[in-house]
Design an enzyme around this catalytic site. Structure first.
Site, PDB file in Angstrom:
ATOM      1  N   HIS A 182       0.834  -1.200   0.000  1.00  0.00           N
ATOM      2  CA  HIS A 182       0.000   0.000   0.000  1.00  0.00           C
ATOM      3  C   HIS A 182       0.871   1.254   0.000  1.00  0.00           C
ATOM      4  CE1 HIS A 182      -4.015  -1.880   0.997  1.00  0.00           C
ATOM      5  NE2 HIS A 182      -3.169  -2.893   1.127  1.00  0.00           N
TER       6      HIS A 182
ATOM      7  N   HIS B 272      -3.052  -5.482   8.125  1.00  0.00           N
ATOM      8  CA  HIS B 272      -2.018  -4.456   7.887  1.00  0.00           C
ATOM      9  C   HIS B 272      -1.808  -3.688   9.185  1.00  0.00           C
ATOM     10  CE1 HIS B 272      -1.262  -4.937   3.596  1.00  0.00           C
ATOM     11  NE2 HIS B 272      -2.538  -5.301   3.522  1.00  0.00           N
TER      12      HIS B 272
ATOM     13  N   GLY C 291       1.142 -21.030  -1.660  1.00  0.00           N
ATOM     14  CA  GLY C 291       2.502 -21.535  -1.588  1.00  0.00           C
ATOM     15  C   GLY C 291       3.548 -20.440  -1.588  1.00  0.00           C
TER      16      GLY C 291
ATOM     17  N   ASP D 235      -6.758 -12.852  -2.964  1.00  0.00           N
ATOM     18  CA  ASP D 235      -5.966 -11.619  -2.952  1.00  0.00           C
ATOM     19  C   ASP D 235      -5.333 -11.404  -4.322  1.00  0.00           C
ATOM     20  OD1 ASP D 235      -5.012  -9.251  -1.877  1.00  0.00           O
ATOM     21  OD2 ASP D 235      -3.207 -10.152  -1.029  1.00  0.00           O
TER      22      ASP D 235
ATOM     23  N   LEU E  71       5.681  -8.533  -1.501  1.00  0.00           N
ATOM     24  CA  LEU E  71       4.527  -9.171  -2.130  1.00  0.00           C
ATOM     25  C   LEU E  71       3.423  -8.156  -2.350  1.00  0.00           C
ATOM     26  CD1 LEU E  71       4.367 -12.578  -0.214  1.00  0.00           C
ATOM     27  CD2 LEU E  71       4.846 -12.263  -2.642  1.00  0.00           C
TER      28      LEU E  71
END
Length: 395
Positions: A145, A197, A251, A276, A309
């Site tokens: 973000h 978060h 994974g 997601d 990520l």
């Protein structure tokens, strides 16, 4: 009103499977289910023979940032284009997810959701409302973000956030000033509040739960690591039987050992599979958008240039297969984590996420390997996999 009968399928029911079962759909609703031997005779119904296949409620994804080259935060109107393609993954309902962005992005997403699908559109997955993942997040746990758009909880900014205005789920960090008061206000309006978060301690997370938080966004990711003397947000989610935790089983986001630990701690009913997924879902390696940021997809992982990520390229049906294989929980429990559980989180049971008279005719037929054979939304065929013949299926 059109009548469709799916017969000879194995039905995925809460108490177990029912071999040689049948389901009757009238319009957009399930009106009967039971053994094929008890199926009432009808002369004007379309009948599909689904022998050898498993019939499940359609999958529900509570966290989807985009797919097929489209990003909902950057261009929320594309949610309808994505909705048309999601049935290939067995997804019949979802929450378009808007990440932290300039303030106008949320209003634009609300307007896009309210506009509805274009007239004459083919059957598509249902957007059940928006998931606002931000901007009330902890900068220290922001993940992908953008920090310049993060804000402290603001009641004025959230004044029109309600299911009626398209906001179904909000992720926030409960330790931020004003977060608990805002949580209480949102819950009173019918919004589901999630914590994520966040750098919350165990005590701060428990305070969030007491204020009305009922969900955890992507367990283990973007939160303080579990420690035996300070279990933090992850520990609070694992320890509380009344809160459901979202989990990304691709994974990449969560180690196998952590998936197993979460499953054994929460069990069926406490884990919700989410994708997601971002704009790279359904496409190959390359560079795609997540909000204002460029994300590189390579070898099944989506990352910012610094390696952080940034969503996933996981499809929800693959998440179901992964959970079943990794935990040995079996297909029914894995399917429930993407059907009944998210429907329960949203308070939409038994209309969604269940096979029962009165339920929405949102269905997916699966092979024994849990691959999608066909998907219906509102009783209308939305997807059929070529190469899997279904006797009686209209072309």
């Amino acid at each position: 009103m059109s009548v469709l009968i799916i017969r000879n399928a194995t039905l995925a029911l809460p108490g177990g499977t029912r071999p040689a079962g049948a389901l009757r759909l009238e319009g957009d609703t399930v009106t009967w289910l039971g053994p094929v031997a008890e199926l009432p005779a009808e002369s004007d119904a379309q009948v599909i023979d689904a022998a050898g296949l498993l019939l499940s409620p359609g999958l529900i994804d509570l966290q989807l940032n985009g797919a097929f080259g489209h990003d909902f935060t950057a261009d929320p109107a594309t949610l309808w284009d994505v909705a048309a393609q999601l049935p290939r993954y067995g997804v019949t309902a979802f929450l378009p997810t808007i990440i932290t962005a300039p303030l106008g992005a949320i209003a634009a997403a609300q307007a896009a959701w309210a506009a509805g699908p274009r007239a004459g559109d083919a059957p598509a997955a249902r957007p059940l409302g928006l998931h606002l993942e931000g901007p009330f997040l902890n900068p220290g746990r922001r993940g992908a973000h953008p920090p310049e758009h993060l804000r402290l909880p603001d009641a004025a900014l959230a004044a029109d956030w309600s299911p009626e205005n398209g906001v179904r789920l909000v992720t926030l960090a409960p330790e931020l000033p004003g977060a608990l008061a805002l949580t209480e206000s949102l819950v009173k309006r019918g919004v589901i509040v999630s914590m994520g978060h966040s750098h919350a301690t165990y005590a701060q997370a428990r305070a969030g739960l007491a204020a009305g938080i009922s969900y955890g966004t992507h367990l283990f990711n973007a939160m303080a690591p579990f420690q035996h003397r300070e279990p933090g947000l992850a520990g609070a989610l694992l320890a509380d039987a009344n809160v459901v935790a979202g989990l990304i089983v691709d994974g990449v986001h969560v180690h196998l050992g952590a998936v197993l630990a979460a499953w054994r701690a929460k069990g069926p009913g406490g884990v919700n599979l989410v994708s997601d997924a971002m704009a790279g879902l359904g496409l190959g390696d390359g560079t795609y958008q997540l909000g204002e940021r460029a994300v590189t997809v390579k070898q099944g992982a989506a990352r910012l240039s610094d390696g952080t990520l940034a969503g996933s390229v996981l499809s929800l049906d693959q998440a179901v297969r992964n959970l079943a294989a990794l935990t040995g929980c079996g297909p029914l429990a894995a399917l429930a984590a993407a059907t009944a559980v998210p429907a329960n989180v949203l308070g939409l049971s038994p209309r969604y996420g269940h096979l029962a008279p009165g339920a929405a005719a949102d269905l997916v037929l699966l092979t024994p390997a849990l691959e999608v054979a066909a998907t219906w939304v509102g009783g209308r065929l939305a997807y059929h996999t070529e190469g899997i013949p279904l006797d009686g299926l209209a072309s």
